[in-house]
Design a protein around this motif. Structure first.
Motif, PDB file in Angstrom:
ATOM      1  N   VAL A  55       0.877  -1.179   0.000  1.00 45.88           N
ATOM      2  CA  VAL A  55       0.000   0.000   0.000  1.00 45.88           C
ATOM      3  C   VAL A  55       0.910   1.225   0.000  1.00 45.88           C
ATOM      4  N   LEU A  56       0.987   1.896  -1.123  1.00 51.03           N
ATOM      5  CA  LEU A  56       1.862   3.056  -1.269  1.00 51.03           C
ATOM      6  C   LEU A  56       1.180   4.353  -0.847  1.00 51.03           C
ATOM      7  N   ALA A  57      -0.137   4.408  -0.952  1.00 48.96           N
ATOM      8  CA  ALA A  57      -0.884   5.598  -0.535  1.00 48.96           C
ATOM      9  C   ALA A  57      -2.275   5.162  -0.128  1.00 48.96           C
ATOM     10  N   ARG A  58      -2.843   5.879   0.834  1.00 49.91           N
ATOM     11  CA  ARG A  58      -4.219   5.645   1.265  1.00 49.91           C
ATOM     12  C   ARG A  58      -4.795   6.967   1.756  1.00 49.91           C
ATOM     13  N   PRO A  59      -6.122   7.139   1.684  1.00 49.42           N
ATOM     14  CA  PRO A  59      -6.703   8.387   2.188  1.00 49.42           C
ATOM     15  C   PRO A  59      -6.379   8.594   3.664  1.00 49.42           C
ATOM     16  N   MET A  60      -5.949   9.828   3.992  1.00 44.71           N
ATOM     17  CA  MET A  60      -5.636  10.206   5.360  1.00 44.71           C
ATOM     18  C   MET A  60      -6.107  11.632   5.574  1.00 44.71           C
ATOM     19  N   SER A  61      -6.839  11.854   6.631  1.00 46.11           N
ATOM     20  CA  SER A  61      -7.345  13.190   6.924  1.00 46.11           C
ATOM     21  C   SER A  61      -6.189  14.173   7.070  1.00 46.11           C
ATOM     22  N   GLY A  62      -6.289  15.304   6.367  1.00 51.06           N
ATOM     23  CA  GLY A  62      -5.251  16.322   6.432  1.00 51.06           C
ATOM     24  C   GLY A  62      -4.085  16.072   5.517  1.00 51.06           C
ATOM     25  N   PHE A  63      -4.101  14.958   4.774  1.00 52.15           N
ATOM     26  CA  PHE A  63      -3.006  14.692   3.849  1.00 52.15           C
ATOM     27  C   PHE A  63      -3.624  14.378   2.490  1.00 52.15           C
ATOM     28  N   SER A  64      -3.167  13.372   1.782  1.00 52.93           N
ATOM     29  CA  SER A  64      -3.808  13.007   0.520  1.00 52.93           C
ATOM     30  C   SER A  64      -5.084  12.248   0.832  1.00 52.93           C
ATOM     31  N   GLU A  65      -6.229  12.809   0.432  1.00 50.55           N
ATOM     32  CA  GLU A  65      -7.521  12.332   0.912  1.00 50.55           C
ATOM     33  C   GLU A  65      -8.361  11.645  -0.150  1.00 50.55           C
ATOM     34  N   THR A  66      -7.950  11.653  -1.414  1.00 52.91           N
ATOM     35  CA  THR A  66      -8.860  11.220  -2.472  1.00 52.91           C
ATOM     36  C   THR A  66      -8.597   9.832  -3.010  1.00 52.91           C
ATOM     37  N   PHE A  67      -7.455   9.198  -2.713  1.00 56.74           N
ATOM     38  CA  PHE A  67      -7.110   7.990  -3.457  1.00 56.74           C
ATOM     39  C   PHE A  67      -6.291   7.021  -2.624  1.00 56.74           C
TER      40      PHE A  67
END
Length: 277
Positions: A55-67
């Motif tokens: 998992v290289l990216a996941r939605p996180m509040s206050g960071f990258s939230e869309t994908f």
């Protein structure tokens, strides 16, 4: 030309290795180098056989939230007839190694390295690995944002080598983008592209914009300006940029610098918490 794409090293580093590395997580960006994509941080998913993923990216509040961005490794014969559990999710799939059999609705397609597929939300699909080597595929997931009067996009299956790159103005083709989706089709609320910079080419200003980014380096090396920092990256590295993170780069050579790019597009900025319909 047959391209070679990077793969996660997996395994486990020896005890003699230094702890020092290039991984960094800041308030504006993250860098996940290829060297940290090891067995100990791999995950598994329900309804997937013979499969692990990073998992290289996941939605996180206050960071990258869309994908979310997964790097999947599927053993021969493995895969899933129930890959997606969220009916809102759309998928962008980019194959880097092995052979894939993708079924979207009633249509089945065989994919190999360099093939891309877009799967719209609400459409049943499946993915299985063929051949005798593992299938490796990037899987980008996003909850499609509906708009009154717009239906979800149609499926897309394309091969990067068959799409003429779109050069940026004034660069004589030294900076170009391979576009898998039609940029004028407003049904799409995300774009997945491949950006290529020839040695010495540059993004010559600090882009500062609302789109979130996930960038996986497919080939070569470059130096990226992320917020206040200069960061050197190479094939197999991943960058994760929140909205409005200043960004620029130049290609380090000796060959092209190429990366797979996600960004969210074509929708209003939400004016409060998004409440599921």
């Amino acid at each position: 030309m047959t391209r070679s794409y990077p793969a996660p090293p997996g395994g486990h580093p020896p005890q003699e290795d230094l702890l020092t590395g290039r991984a960094v997580f800041t308030e504006a960006y993250a860098v996940i180098p290829a060297g940290v994509q090891r067995d100990i941080v791999a995950s598994r998913l329900p309804h997937w056989e013979g499969t692990r993923l990073w998992v290289l990216a996941r939605p996180m509040s206050g960071f990258s939230e869309t994908f979310a961005h997964y790097l999947m490794e599927v053993a021969p014969g493995g895969g899933s007839d129930r890959p997606e559990s969220d009916p809102r999710a759309e998928a962008g799939l980019f194959v880097t190694h092995g052979a894939a059999r993708l079924r979207i609705g009633e249509e089945t397609r065989d994919l190999g390295p360099g093939h891309f597929a877009y799967v719209p939300p609400g459409l049943r699909w499946s993915l299985h690995a063929g051949g005798e080597t593992p299938l490796r595929v990037h899987w980008i997931r996003k909850a499609w944002v509906p708009v009154d009067g717009l239906a979800p996009p149609d499926p897309v299956v394309a091969e990067a080598a068959g799409i003429p790159p779109d050069p940026m103005p004034g660069t004589e083709g030294r900076w170009a983008t391979t576009r898998f989706m039609d940029p004028d089709d407003l049904r799409h609320d995300m774009h997945v592209t491949i950006v290529t910079l020839q040695p010495g080419a540059a993004i010559p200003f600090l882009e500062t914009h609302v789109m979130e980014h996930g960038l996986f380096v497919l080939e070569g090396k470059g130096v990226y300006r992320l917020n206040r920092d200069w960061v050197e990256v190479e094939a197999g590295d991943y960058m994760w940029l929140r909205a409005f993170c200043p960004q620029a780069c130049y290609a380090g050579g000796p060959g092209p610098f190429r990366y797979l790019l996600y960004k969210d597009v074509n929708r209003h900025a939400p004016l409060g918490p998004v409440v599921p319909g």
